[in-house]
Design a protein around this motif. Sequence first.
Motif, mmCIF file in Angstrom:
data_model
loop_
_atom_site.group_PDB
_atom_site.id
_atom_site.type_symbol
_atom_site.label_atom_id
_atom_site.label_comp_id
_atom_site.label_asym_id
_atom_site.label_seq_id
_atom_site.Cartn_x
_atom_site.Cartn_y
_atom_site.Cartn_z
ATOM 1 N N UNK A 182 0.829 -1.208 0.000
ATOM 2 C CA UNK A 182 0.000 0.000 0.000
ATOM 3 C C UNK A 182 0.863 1.258 0.000
ATOM 4 N N UNK A 183 1.853 1.325 0.892
ATOM 5 C CA UNK A 183 2.684 2.528 1.013
ATOM 6 C C UNK A 183 3.479 2.765 -0.272
ATOM 7 N N UNK A 184 4.153 1.723 -0.760
ATOM 8 C CA UNK A 184 4.957 1.884 -1.974
ATOM 9 C C UNK A 184 4.077 2.204 -3.175
ATOM 10 N N UNK A 185 2.938 1.527 -3.276
ATOM 11 C CA UNK A 185 2.046 1.753 -4.413
ATOM 12 C C UNK A 185 1.475 3.153 -4.444
ATOM 13 N N UNK A 186 0.973 3.619 -3.299
ATOM 14 C CA UNK A 186 0.372 4.957 -3.252
ATOM 15 C C UNK A 186 1.430 6.037 -3.461
#
Length: 294
Positions: A103-107
Motif C-alpha cells: 500500500x505505502x509503496x504503491x500509493x
Amino acid sequence: MAFNSSDYLDALGESGLYEQNCTLADLRPHEFNASALDAYNISWELEESLMRCSYDARRINCSAADALCLCAKEIYRDYCAGRPEYYSYVYRIIGTLFQGIIFVIGVIGNAMVVIVVARNKNMATPTNCYLVSLAVADCAVLVAAVPQEIVSYFLIGNHWIWGRGGCAILVFLQNLGINASSLSLTAFTVERYIAICHPMKAQTVCTVERAKKITLLVWLFAVCYCAPWLFLTQVVPLKYAVDYPTQECTFKLSRDQYLYYFFLDFVVFYVVPLLPLLRPVLVHRQDPVHVADA
C-alpha cells in the motif's frame, strides 16, 4: 417430528463451520424423542424454533453433569449462530506487513508520477497523460482494497465496519480502478504503436490535447459502466455468537444474476482491448514486403 442429531452433524460437516469442543461421536445414534425432550425441558415448539434458528440456544437449561445436553446445546448454537473465528496472530502480522508495504509503496509511487508530470511542463506528452491516468487508477484500487484487507485481519469472520455507503463506494472504486486501468493501458499501447510504427502520422494524431480528451473519455466511460455497483451491493447481518452486532458487505442479488455483467467485463476490458493490438500482427503477416524480407 423428531430431531436426529446426525442430520445436524452432516450439515455442520458440509458447511465446514467450526470445530466442536464436545465429542460428537456419542450423539450419532441419539435421537431426541418425546421423553428426551421432556427430560431436557425442550418442547416440540422449541425444537422447531431451534431448527429454524429462531431461538437462542443459550436459554436451554442444562446441568453441568449432563454432557449430552450440553453437547447438543453447543451444536445448536454453532449451527445457528457460529463461533467467532479470527485469523491467527502470525497471519495477522505477516498479512499486515506485506499488505502495508504494498500500500505505502504503491500509493507513494503512483502519487509521485502524478506530481512530477504535473509540475514539469516539458513532461506534458501523450504518453505521460496515459501514465498519469494509469497511476490514478492504480491508486484508486489500492485505497479501496488494501486498507479494508488489513482491517479484516483483526475482525471476526467477514465483519464489515464501513456501513452501507462504504460497502457501495469501496466496491465501486475497486471496479472503477481496474477497468480504467485496463482502458488507460490500451490507449497507451495504441499511442506507442502509432508513434513507433507511423512516426509521421503520429505528429498529427498523437497530440497532448487528443490524449487528454481520450483520457477523459476513458474515465467517463469507466464511471458510467461501474455506476451500477453503487446499487448492486448491500450490508446484511451475520449470525455470530458475540455480544455486538456483526454485518457483511455482499451482493444484493444472487451470484448467478451477475453472470452477464461479469462476462461483459471480460469482453469489454480484456477481449476488446486485444483487438487493436492483434491488428498490427495480422497486417505484418499479410504484407508481402515483410514476407519477402523474411
